[in-house]
Structures are given as C-alpha cells and as structure tokens.
Write a protein that holds these residues in place. Structure first.
Motif, PDB file in Angstrom:
ATOM      1  N   SER A   1       1.499   3.526   1.216  1.00 45.94           N
ATOM      2  CA  SER A   1       2.167   4.807   1.450  1.00 45.94           C
ATOM      3  C   SER A   1       1.411   5.885   0.696  1.00 45.94           C
ATOM      4  N   THR A   2       1.117   6.979   1.386  1.00 50.11           N
ATOM      5  CA  THR A   2       0.478   8.115   0.723  1.00 50.11           C
ATOM      6  C   THR A   2       1.556   9.118   0.341  1.00 50.11           C
ATOM      7  N   PHE A   3       1.229  10.014  -0.580  1.00 48.49           N
ATOM      8  CA  PHE A   3       2.219  10.996  -1.003  1.00 48.49           C
ATOM      9  C   PHE A   3       2.453  12.062   0.058  1.00 48.49           C
ATOM     10  N   SER A   4       1.615  12.071   1.113  1.00 55.30           N
ATOM     11  CA  SER A   4       1.873  12.974   2.238  1.00 55.30           C
ATOM     12  C   SER A   4       2.844  12.339   3.233  1.00 55.30           C
ATOM     13  N   GLY A   5       3.259  11.089   2.955  1.00 52.44           N
ATOM     14  CA  GLY A   5       4.254  10.437   3.797  1.00 52.44           C
ATOM     15  C   GLY A   5       3.707   9.449   4.801  1.00 52.44           C
TER      16      GLY A   5
END
Length: 109
Positions: free
Chosen positions: A10-14
């Motif tokens: 999971s990236t912090f951009s979703g």
C-alpha cells in the motif's frame, strides 16, 4: 530469507499493489510488484501471516523493489516476522536445504 510470499504493498497515495515477496529479513524486503513503486515511497507491506509492516522503498528496477522497514519492529509485528523467518527452510549455495546445527537431532546420542 528467500521466499515467494503473496503480499500487498500500500502506498500513502492509496494505491494497493499486488506483489510477491522474493526475500525478507528483519531489516527489509525485496518484492516483485504488479506495478512500479517509486524510490523514496513510504509504503506498507501487508503479509497475511505477519500483518502490516511500514517501510521505505530504497531502490527500484522495473517492477522490482527493495525496501527497508521503518524503525524497529516491536510487539506482534516482530513476533510474526520472527515466526515467519524461523519457519523457513535454510538454503545453502545452489539452493540445497541446510540443517540448522543447533536443532539437528540426528547427532543426538
């Protein structure tokens, strides 16, 4: 530890990126992802048997990434990763399985 574990990054951009963890240790992991993940990205590696492990991508080549875990893993995450690493067969050069001399019962009299 060489492995072939299904995972999600999971990236912090979703973004949710399906991946296979090719190698993992207490310090970080190498994964083959279904989509590129940029160097420097803060990510969360989700392994069903361990949980969510926060990390930072340090290198990327195509869809393969290498990342280091953020800080020291503690509590259930540390225990889950320790159990995962302990359950993996040890491999030597050429891929042959190695016996752990500390747990080799064949030499017990």
């Amino acid at each position: 530890m060489p492995s072939n574990l299904p995972a999600t990054i999971s990236t912090f951009s979703g973004d949710q990126v399906p991946a296979r963890v090719a190698n993992i240790s207490r310090g970080g992991f190498l994964a083959d992802c279904e989509a590129p993940v940029p160097v420097g990205s803060q990510v969360v590696l989700f392994l069903p048997s361990v949980g969510r492990l926060p990390a930072q991508v340090r290198w990327a080549m195509g869809n393969s990434i290498g990342a280091v875990f953020n800080g020291v893993l503690t509590g259930p995450l540390e225990l889950g990763l320790r159990n995962l690493l302990a359950s993996a067969p040890r491999r030597g050069v050429g891929g042959e399985q190695k016996r752990d001399p500390c747990h080799d019962r064949s030499k017990v009299a």
